[in-house]
Motif scaffolding. Structure first.
Motif, PDB file in Angstrom:
ATOM      1  N   SER A  46       0.812  -1.217   0.000  1.00 48.17           N
ATOM      2  CA  SER A  46       0.000   0.000   0.000  1.00 48.17           C
ATOM      3  C   SER A  46       0.844   1.265   0.000  1.00 48.17           C
ATOM      4  N   PHE A  47       2.116   1.172   0.434  1.00 40.55           N
ATOM      5  CA  PHE A  47       2.955   2.371   0.410  1.00 40.55           C
ATOM      6  C   PHE A  47       3.489   2.667  -0.997  1.00 40.55           C
ATOM      7  N   ILE A  48       3.298   1.721  -1.918  1.00 41.35           N
ATOM      8  CA  ILE A  48       3.659   1.958  -3.315  1.00 41.35           C
ATOM      9  C   ILE A  48       2.443   2.435  -4.097  1.00 41.35           C
ATOM     10  N   ILE A  49       1.356   1.680  -4.032  1.00 41.27           N
ATOM     11  CA  ILE A  49       0.098   2.073  -4.667  1.00 41.27           C
ATOM     12  C   ILE A  49      -1.007   1.879  -3.639  1.00 41.27           C
ATOM     13  N   PRO A  50      -1.563   2.942  -3.100  1.00 41.94           N
ATOM     14  CA  PRO A  50      -2.637   2.789  -2.112  1.00 41.94           C
ATOM     15  C   PRO A  50      -3.941   2.365  -2.767  1.00 41.94           C
ATOM     16  N   PHE A 220       2.075  20.088  -2.894  1.00 40.53           N
ATOM     17  CA  PHE A 220       1.549  19.188  -1.875  1.00 40.53           C
ATOM     18  C   PHE A 220       1.929  17.740  -2.168  1.00 40.53           C
ATOM     19  N   SER A 221       1.815  17.326  -3.439  1.00 39.71           N
ATOM     20  CA  SER A 221       2.160  15.947  -3.785  1.00 39.71           C
ATOM     21  C   SER A 221       3.653  15.689  -3.609  1.00 39.71           C
ATOM     22  N   ASN A 229       3.986   9.547   2.269  1.00 37.41           N
ATOM     23  CA  ASN A 229       2.536   9.509   2.484  1.00 37.41           C
ATOM     24  C   ASN A 229       1.876   9.373   1.115  1.00 37.41           C
ATOM     25  N   THR A 230       1.846   8.147   0.620  1.00 37.85           N
ATOM     26  CA  THR A 230       1.363   7.927  -0.745  1.00 37.85           C
ATOM     27  C   THR A 230      -0.138   8.146  -0.861  1.00 37.85           C
TER      28      THR A 230
END
Length: 281
Positions: A46-50, A220-221, A229-230
């Motif tokens: 999930s830290f790569i693609i949430p 922001f991104s 914080n993906t």
């Protein structure tokens, strides 16, 4: 009776909309469900693609910061840069159409301007304008004005020689031909260029904010990416995509409302309404 007609028209419009975009919506729902399932199964960290639900939750948690601070900043950069690109693009296209010497002198520079990587120019704009709105506007302008110039210039050249000769025999001046023939015929190309350009504006604003900004969705991104914080990073990306879609849809509506040349069918047939023809003396 009027309420019944309104309900019928609304029903038919909804049916037409579903007939046009129903397959897209179905495919989108299936892809989102597959995405959610893959992340929940642990096949992708999930830290790569949430997961889509995590992105929606992050959008809600950061809604005040995203919608109150960063989205308006990005929108301002897009609107200002896009407005300047429209003005400069129309002026350059008209000048090149009216004067062949201007076209020969400026067209190569316009093409060259698009071969320079924006990543390399953004620090230069920051050096010139500082960490202000205008450093991002400069990036947006540089990436956005080229489609408008080219599409408008090509549109102005689409006038039918037979129609032009007809207007000349009726005593029309160059300004009459430009105003009553070439501008209306150039509108479809002009709006096509604007629709392409407004999407590039969002990309340009994001690049400018990534490389030197204190607010905006791109900033922001970038900040969320550095904090790993993906969820929040993808939330900003979703808002950027929605912003581009909304602006594109707005221009598509304007094209349907204003972009169809008046009496287009009769002009194609080689005839013009009397109100459009110059008065003979």
């Amino acid at each position: 009776m009027r309420d019944g007609n309104l309900r019928d028209s609304t029903k038919y419009s909804v049916r037409g909309w579903l007939a046009r975009y129903g397959l897209f919506l179905l495919l989108m729902i299936l892809l989102l469900a597959l995405w959610e399932w893959i992340v929940r199964m642990g096949w992708v960290p999930s830290f790569i693609i949430p997961a889509p639900t995590a992105i929606v939750r992050s959008l809600y948690e950061h809604r005040h910061l995203l919608l109150g601070t960063h989205l308006p900043a990005t929108l301002m950069e897009v609107v200002v840069g896009f407005g300047l690109s429209i003005g400069a693009g129309i002026a350059l296209a008209t000048g090149m159409h009216m004067n062949q010497s201007i076209e020969k002198a400026l067209y190569p520079f316009i093409v060259i301007s698009q071969t320079i990587p924006l990543i390399a120019l953004s620090p230069v704009f920051i050096l010139w304008f500082g960490y202000t709105l205008w450093s991002k506007v400069a990036v947006v302008f540089l990436i956005a004005f080229f489609p408008i110039v080219v599409s408008t210039y090509d549109g102005l050249r689409q006038g039918d020689p037979e129609q032009r000769e007809l207007l000349l025999t009726m005593g029309a001046s160059k300004w009459d031909i430009f105003r009553k023939l070439q501008i209306p015929l150039a509108l479809p190309s002009f709006f096509s260029g604007m629709k392409m350009s407004v999407v590039y504006c969002v990309v340009g604003a994001t690049i400018g904010e990534w490389l030197g900004g204190s607010k905006g969705l791109g900033y922001f991104s970038r900040r969320m990416s550095s904090n790993m914080n993906t969820d929040a990073m993808f939330a900003a990306i979703v808002l950027l995509s929605l912003l581009g879609i909304a602006l594109f849809v707005l221009l598509a509506w304007m094209e349907r409302r204003f972009g169809t040349p008046r009496h287009a069918g009769r002009r194609k047939a080689g005839s013009f309404p009397e109100a459009d023809l110059p008065k003979q003396t």
